[in-house]
Design a protein around this motif. Structure first.
Motif, PDB file in Angstrom:
ATOM      1  N   VAL A 194      -8.270   0.056  -8.718  1.00 23.44           N
ATOM      2  CA  VAL A 194      -7.017   0.296  -8.004  1.00 23.44           C
ATOM      3  C   VAL A 194      -6.049  -0.841  -8.326  1.00 23.44           C
ATOM      4  O   VAL A 194      -6.303  -1.997  -7.997  1.00 23.44           O
ATOM      5  CB  VAL A 194      -7.252   0.371  -6.482  1.00 23.44           C
ATOM      6  CG1 VAL A 194      -5.932   0.639  -5.763  1.00 23.44           C
ATOM      7  CG2 VAL A 194      -8.274   1.450  -6.156  1.00 23.44           C
ATOM      8  N   SER A 195      -4.969  -0.483  -9.006  1.00 25.11           N
ATOM      9  CA  SER A 195      -3.923  -1.479  -9.281  1.00 25.11           C
ATOM     10  C   SER A 195      -2.930  -1.415  -8.132  1.00 25.11           C
ATOM     11  O   SER A 195      -2.072  -0.533  -8.081  1.00 25.11           O
ATOM     12  CB  SER A 195      -3.218  -1.163 -10.603  1.00 25.11           C
ATOM     13  OG  SER A 195      -4.129  -1.257 -11.661  1.00 25.11           O
ATOM     14  N   TRP A 196      -3.074  -2.348  -7.215  1.00 20.85           N
ATOM     15  CA  TRP A 196      -2.223  -2.314  -6.019  1.00 20.85           C
ATOM     16  C   TRP A 196      -0.822  -2.799  -6.362  1.00 20.85           C
ATOM     17  O   TRP A 196      -0.661  -3.847  -6.994  1.00 20.85           O
ATOM     18  CB  TRP A 196      -2.818  -3.198  -4.925  1.00 20.85           C
ATOM     19  CG  TRP A 196      -4.085  -2.649  -4.349  1.00 20.85           C
ATOM     20  CD1 TRP A 196      -5.352  -2.967  -4.728  1.00 20.85           C
ATOM     21  CD2 TRP A 196      -4.201  -1.688  -3.306  1.00 20.85           C
ATOM     22  NE1 TRP A 196      -6.264  -2.254  -3.975  1.00 20.85           N
ATOM     23  CE2 TRP A 196      -5.579  -1.457  -3.087  1.00 20.85           C
ATOM     24  CE3 TRP A 196      -3.282  -0.982  -2.521  1.00 20.85           C
ATOM     25  CZ2 TRP A 196      -6.059  -0.571  -2.130  1.00 20.85           C
ATOM     26  CZ3 TRP A 196      -3.758  -0.102  -1.570  1.00 20.85           C
ATOM     27  CH2 TRP A 196      -5.132   0.104  -1.380  1.00 20.85           C
ATOM     28  N   PRO A 197       0.201  -2.078  -5.933  1.00 21.54           N
ATOM     29  CA  PRO A 197       1.579  -2.526  -6.191  1.00 21.54           C
ATOM     30  C   PRO A 197       1.842  -3.873  -5.532  1.00 21.54           C
ATOM     31  O   PRO A 197       1.414  -4.127  -4.404  1.00 21.54           O
ATOM     32  CB  PRO A 197       2.440  -1.424  -5.557  1.00 21.54           C
ATOM     33  CG  PRO A 197       1.531  -0.229  -5.483  1.00 21.54           C
ATOM     34  CD  PRO A 197       0.166  -0.777  -5.248  1.00 21.54           C
TER      35      PRO A 197
ATOM     36  N   LEU B 156      -8.587   6.253  -4.706  1.00 21.09           N
ATOM     37  CA  LEU B 156      -9.027   5.240  -3.736  1.00 21.09           C
ATOM     38  C   LEU B 156      -9.930   5.853  -2.676  1.00 21.09           C
ATOM     39  O   LEU B 156     -10.923   5.256  -2.252  1.00 21.09           O
ATOM     40  CB  LEU B 156      -7.793   4.614  -3.071  1.00 21.09           C
ATOM     41  CG  LEU B 156      -8.039   3.711  -1.858  1.00 21.09           C
ATOM     42  CD1 LEU B 156      -8.762   2.438  -2.275  1.00 21.09           C
ATOM     43  CD2 LEU B 156      -6.721   3.368  -1.156  1.00 21.09           C
ATOM     44  N   SER B 157      -9.588   7.059  -2.281  1.00 20.93           N
ATOM     45  CA  SER B 157     -10.336   7.740  -1.229  1.00 20.93           C
ATOM     46  C   SER B 157     -11.811   7.894  -1.586  1.00 20.93           C
ATOM     47  O   SER B 157     -12.658   8.016  -0.712  1.00 20.93           O
ATOM     48  CB  SER B 157      -9.701   9.112  -0.981  1.00 20.93           C
ATOM     49  OG  SER B 157     -10.433   9.825  -0.029  1.00 20.93           O
ATOM     50  N   GLN B 158     -12.117   7.880  -2.891  1.00 22.32           N
ATOM     51  CA  GLN B 158     -13.492   8.120  -3.327  1.00 22.32           C
ATOM     52  C   GLN B 158     -14.188   6.860  -3.842  1.00 22.32           C
ATOM     53  O   GLN B 158     -15.341   6.936  -4.275  1.00 22.32           O
ATOM     54  CB  GLN B 158     -13.495   9.182  -4.432  1.00 22.32           C
ATOM     55  CG  GLN B 158     -12.893  10.508  -3.987  1.00 22.32           C
ATOM     56  CD  GLN B 158     -13.618  11.704  -4.548  1.00 22.32           C
ATOM     57  OE1 GLN B 158     -14.462  11.574  -5.423  1.00 22.32           O
ATOM     58  NE2 GLN B 158     -13.313  12.880  -4.037  1.00 22.32           N
TER      59      GLN B 158
ATOM     60  N   ALA C 274       0.826  -1.212   0.000  1.00 23.32           N
ATOM     61  CA  ALA C 274       0.000   0.000   0.000  1.00 23.32           C
ATOM     62  C   ALA C 274       0.856   1.256   0.000  1.00 23.32           C
ATOM     63  O   ALA C 274       0.483   2.274  -0.576  1.00 23.32           O
ATOM     64  CB  ALA C 274      -0.935  -0.007   1.210  1.00 23.32           C
ATOM     65  N   SER C 275       2.019   1.183   0.627  1.00 21.78           N
ATOM     66  CA  SER C 275       2.896   2.365   0.685  1.00 21.78           C
ATOM     67  C   SER C 275       3.342   2.801  -0.705  1.00 21.78           C
ATOM     68  O   SER C 275       3.652   3.966  -0.923  1.00 21.78           O
ATOM     69  CB  SER C 275       4.135   2.064   1.532  1.00 21.78           C
ATOM     70  OG  SER C 275       3.778   1.881   2.879  1.00 21.78           O
ATOM     71  N   ALA C 276       3.387   1.857  -1.633  1.00 23.35           N
ATOM     72  CA  ALA C 276       3.877   2.170  -2.982  1.00 23.35           C
ATOM     73  C   ALA C 276       2.764   2.645  -3.912  1.00 23.35           C
ATOM     74  O   ALA C 276       3.002   2.875  -5.098  1.00 23.35           O
ATOM     75  CB  ALA C 276       4.564   0.936  -3.579  1.00 23.35           C
ATOM     76  N   LEU C 277       1.560   2.782  -3.382  1.00 22.58           N
ATOM     77  CA  LEU C 277       0.455   3.243  -4.233  1.00 22.58           C
ATOM     78  C   LEU C 277       0.731   4.685  -4.670  1.00 22.58           C
ATOM     79  O   LEU C 277       0.969   5.552  -3.830  1.00 22.58           O
ATOM     80  CB  LEU C 277      -0.862   3.173  -3.447  1.00 22.58           C
ATOM     81  CG  LEU C 277      -2.158   3.229  -4.257  1.00 22.58           C
ATOM     82  CD1 LEU C 277      -2.326   1.981  -5.110  1.00 22.58           C
ATOM     83  CD2 LEU C 277      -3.355   3.400  -3.329  1.00 22.58           C
ATOM     84  N   PRO C 278       0.712   4.957  -5.968  1.00 21.06           N
ATOM     85  CA  PRO C 278       0.988   6.325  -6.425  1.00 21.06           C
ATOM     86  C   PRO C 278      -0.023   7.309  -5.817  1.00 21.06           C
ATOM     87  O   PRO C 278      -1.197   6.964  -5.643  1.00 21.06           O
ATOM     88  CB  PRO C 278       0.823   6.235  -7.949  1.00 21.06           C
ATOM     89  CG  PRO C 278       0.989   4.784  -8.273  1.00 21.06           C
ATOM     90  CD  PRO C 278       0.465   4.037  -7.086  1.00 21.06           C
ATOM     91  N   PRO C 279       0.419   8.526  -5.505  1.00 18.58           N
ATOM     92  CA  PRO C 279      -0.471   9.504  -4.848  1.00 18.58           C
ATOM     93  C   PRO C 279      -1.780   9.731  -5.603  1.00 18.58           C
ATOM     94  O   PRO C 279      -2.837   9.851  -4.974  1.00 18.58           O
ATOM     95  CB  PRO C 279       0.383  10.775  -4.806  1.00 18.58           C
ATOM     96  CG  PRO C 279       1.792  10.274  -4.778  1.00 18.58           C
ATOM     97  CD  PRO C 279       1.802   9.030  -5.614  1.00 18.58           C
ATOM     98  N   ALA C 280      -1.743   9.757  -6.928  1.00 16.51           N
ATOM     99  CA  ALA C 280      -2.981   9.999  -7.680  1.00 16.51           C
ATOM    100  C   ALA C 280      -3.958   8.848  -7.465  1.00 16.51           C
ATOM    101  O   ALA C 280      -5.169   9.059  -7.327  1.00 16.51           O
ATOM    102  CB  ALA C 280      -2.670  10.163  -9.167  1.00 16.51           C
TER     103      ALA C 280
ATOM    104  N   PRO D 277     -14.682  -0.864 -14.398  1.00 18.63           N
ATOM    105  CA  PRO D 277     -13.305  -1.172 -14.799  1.00 18.63           C
ATOM    106  C   PRO D 277     -13.245  -2.457 -15.626  1.00 18.63           C
ATOM    107  O   PRO D 277     -14.062  -3.368 -15.435  1.00 18.63           O
ATOM    108  CB  PRO D 277     -12.584  -1.354 -13.457  1.00 18.63           C
ATOM    109  CG  PRO D 277     -13.421  -0.638 -12.457  1.00 18.63           C
ATOM    110  CD  PRO D 277     -14.829  -0.788 -12.939  1.00 18.63           C
ATOM    111  N   ALA D 278     -12.272  -2.512 -16.519  1.00 21.38           N
ATOM    112  CA  ALA D 278     -12.109  -3.691 -17.375  1.00 21.38           C
ATOM    113  C   ALA D 278     -11.835  -4.941 -16.551  1.00 21.38           C
ATOM    114  O   ALA D 278     -12.066  -6.058 -17.014  1.00 21.38           O
ATOM    115  CB  ALA D 278     -10.966  -3.448 -18.364  1.00 21.38           C
ATOM    116  N   GLU D 279     -11.355  -4.755 -15.321  1.00 20.04           N
ATOM    117  CA  GLU D 279     -11.057  -5.907 -14.464  1.00 20.04           C
ATOM    118  C   GLU D 279     -12.319  -6.599 -13.965  1.00 20.04           C
ATOM    119  O   GLU D 279     -12.249  -7.710 -13.429  1.00 20.04           O
ATOM    120  CB  GLU D 279     -10.220  -5.455 -13.256  1.00 20.04           C
ATOM    121  CG  GLU D 279      -8.786  -5.081 -13.588  1.00 20.04           C
ATOM    122  CD  GLU D 279      -8.629  -3.683 -14.179  1.00 20.04           C
ATOM    123  OE1 GLU D 279      -9.664  -2.988 -14.349  1.00 20.04           O
ATOM    124  OE2 GLU D 279      -7.497  -3.285 -14.477  1.00 20.04           O
ATOM    125  N   MET D 280     -13.464  -5.944 -14.098  1.00 21.84           N
ATOM    126  CA  MET D 280     -14.713  -6.535 -13.614  1.00 21.84           C
ATOM    127  C   MET D 280     -15.483  -7.143 -14.783  1.00 21.84           C
ATOM    128  O   MET D 280     -15.328  -6.734 -15.930  1.00 21.84           O
ATOM    129  CB  MET D 280     -15.567  -5.464 -12.919  1.00 21.84           C
ATOM    130  CG  MET D 280     -14.908  -4.932 -11.650  1.00 21.84           C
ATOM    131  SD  MET D 280     -15.828  -3.551 -10.911  1.00 21.84           S
ATOM    132  CE  MET D 280     -17.325  -4.388 -10.395  1.00 21.84           C
TER     133      MET D 280
END
Lengths: 409, 409
Positions: free
Chosen positions: A400-403, A64-66, A53-59, B202-205
């Motif tokens: 969300v593409s999680w690292p 994710l927040s929404q 999760a720490s590597a998730l890009p800020p954008a 999303p395309a993942e779904m």
């Protein structure tokens, strides 16, 4: 044991992504180790389905927040008693050790807080330097020890707005006595059913009748009250909790319904009440069942709820930094008007597996409504609207593409 | 016959108040006579339950524009054939004469346009200088002769957003194969069911499976397709039209359900499909039935739909000024990209009582989805969001106090 792990457990909410995003940000700010996240709750921890999760890009963190539902995956697997499943405990220990996890953040409801409490025991049993912090989350608002739980305010706001709108539709069409039923979630508690009173309807309309799980459902008396309401208003509105029961303790949802496949819950409590009213009063009844919509409606989230969803995450990281463990972040109300609150903490063992019912002292059983005290408690929780990002007529809820996790230790 | 009369007929929408408010404003601007409005459709005209719409204060007119359900009252009473009910025709004539009504604006769907056409005949039969103008309105989008009808775009936007949100919730919880069903309105047509393709997932779904009333529902094949989808995705999403039928022509909603009170529709098509999937596949199924919420969700109204709801009213007043009668305002599409449209008119007799089905050429029966052409048609209709007035956490939907009618003639 420099790293931390976050997982979600139990039903998701419209603002659980806000908690996740705030936790990631707060964890980065404190500067120590990596924050992992387990997909689909405890089962993701057991299966070592972890993401970085720490590597998730800020954008992506902001997106994710929404995202309603949180974009990580929750689950209903709980940690069993050690005696019943020692292999499960050993598996958790192995994964924690492999990833050098010294802090676990459990984001869930009352069942999940029992798992959090058991994780504290797990650390003690295996002599791990493990801190466990609970973060509240439930649309049902049935967690003990906290003024409210993130997710509830947004679900209540969604249901209240929806009821205001559907009621105007129903009223416009009610040339004859007719009923509109809104069936709401909440399991054994009636917190969400209060939308029938929180919804601001004009004085010219009949007040909605609310059926709480905390009050024994008396079909005969209810039919009489609905019938009496037609003397003054053609449009009758009812809010039916999914968990209402009759005097024999049976769920009303499982009554009056059957199917070709045997006795099976087809429609739930709302449809059972509709059948009752159609049969007894011969009136037209419409039933709305928002189901998942009520816990996922991020487009109508309460700004207050969002702020609290973020605050519990920030406070959780502070507690971990202070070396605390075995506690859940709670929300403490300082004042109703103007509404003021802060985060604190409460021992997990005080709240795990307990269920906070809607106070019967707040229920007006004659009017099928709630008291002024109840309204004063509820109204602050739905305040404020957050602007969303819209793209081509729809909100922006990316995947969300999680690292991936690269274990280097 | 200097005055005009407006009434709403059939199911209301989230933007019908916008049409009413725009009509009042346009009628005032043209400066001739009073605009009356009949409460609850034709029955309000028959009972002389009229209000003075022209006297509505501007602030209330602006509020009216945002009230779902329209704040006036609609109804389902239609004008019968003269031979079947001459008294009804005479009653209408008397009320029109008493209020010097020379223009009638009928805001409704295909059944209402038949009443509008009959009102033209009524004027001819009784030698009244009567102009009748239809204004389209239906969430079902089943009116012939118009590119779309006000109300549809907002309902489609609401359902698409709701599906995007519920799908993310469902996906977050789907640790095992499970199904989420969204049951949508639309009567015999599948226009609203297209939300399953308009929703941007999303395309993942997995893409939602859409069941159209225009396609015979084959339970066996559908079960196979759902089962096959679990090979790649645990979360299966279905959009079920309330009006789907099996090969024998029977509504599927009335199958698989029974109650202690006899054979009765308990849950509708969504619950019938849920019963099928539970029984055949043993999977968990959640069902959401937005019911009135989908046609009342003014907080999610499409700005394009609002603009069209207002434009049809403005054009209707222009047509009346030009002396036209026996026509319905229609919306003509000039281009898909960028979307361009204008208002025109079409004879009432070309559209009354006809039902525009969703084109089967736009349905991809193998994929349970729709074609790119269909999407190109639909997407412009949900574009744009309108800021609402919020007060203490809820939208502002005041009661409309309609000015009373004082007949002075």
């Amino acid at each position: 044991m420099k790293n931390a792990l976050y997982f979600q457990s139990g039903g998701v909410t419209a603002v659980i992504g806000a908690t996740a995003a705030a936790l990631i940000e707060a964890h980065q700010r404190q500067g120590q180790g990596t924050l992992y996240a387990a997909e689909n709750g405890l089962s993701g921890l057991l299966d070592a389905h972890l993401v970085n999760a720490s590597a998730l890009p800020p954008a992506m963190r902001q997106a994710l927040s929404q995202i309603p539902g949180g974009g990580l995956g929750s689950g209903r697997t709980l940690l069993q008693a050690y005696e019943d499943n020692p292999e499960q405990w050993q598996r958790v220990r192995d994964v924690l050790l492999a990833h050098e996890v010294g802090t676990i953040y459990v984001n869930g409801g009352n069942g999940s807080m029992d798992t959090a409490a058991k994780l504290v025991e797990l650390g003690q049993r295996f002599n791990l330097p493990l801190k466990v912090i609970g973060l509240p989350k439930t649309i049902d608002n049935d967690l003990e020890g906290t003024d409210t739980s993130p997710g509830f305010g947004s679900a209540l706001k969604y249901l209240s707005v929806s009821l205001m709108e559907a009621a105007r539709d129903h009223c416009a069409m009610a040339t004859k006595p007719s009923v509109f039923i809104l069936e709401v979630m909440g399991r054994h508690t009636g917190w969400l059913a209060t939308c029938g009173a929180v919804a601001r309807l004009p004085a010219e309309m009949a007040s909605p009748l609310i059926l709480f799980p905390e009050v024994v459902f008396d079909p005969e008396r209810f039919v009489q009250v609905v019938q009496a309401s037609f003397k003054t208003h053609k449009a009758c509105i009812c809010v039916v909790s999914e968990g209402i029961r009759t005097a024999d303790g049976q769920f009303y949802a499982q009554q009056n319904t059957a199917s070709h496949y045997g006795h099976e819950q087809l429609g739930g409590a709302g449809f059972s009440v509709a059948s009752l009213l159609r049969a007894q009063l011969g009136v037209k009844v419409h039933v709305a069942v928002p189901d998942y919509l009520q816990r996922a409606a991020r487009h109508l989230a309460s700004a207050t709820d969002i702020a609290q969803a973020e605050a519990v995450a920030q406070h959780a990281v502070q507690l971990a930094e202070q070396g605390q463990s075995g506690v859940m972040v709670n929300i403490v109300r300082d004042a109703n008007t103007p509404y003021a609150w802060h985060c604190d903490s409460i021992p997990l063992t005080d709240i795990a597996n307990r269920e906070r019912l809607f106070p019967t002292a707040w229920i007006d059983q004659n009017a099928y409504s709630i008291s002024a005290d109840a309204l004063a408690y509820l109204q602050p929780l739905i305040q404020g609207e957050q602007q969303q990002h819209w793209h081509e007529g729809l909100p922006n809820y990316p995947w969300v593409s999680w690292p991936k996790v690269c274990v280097t230790s």
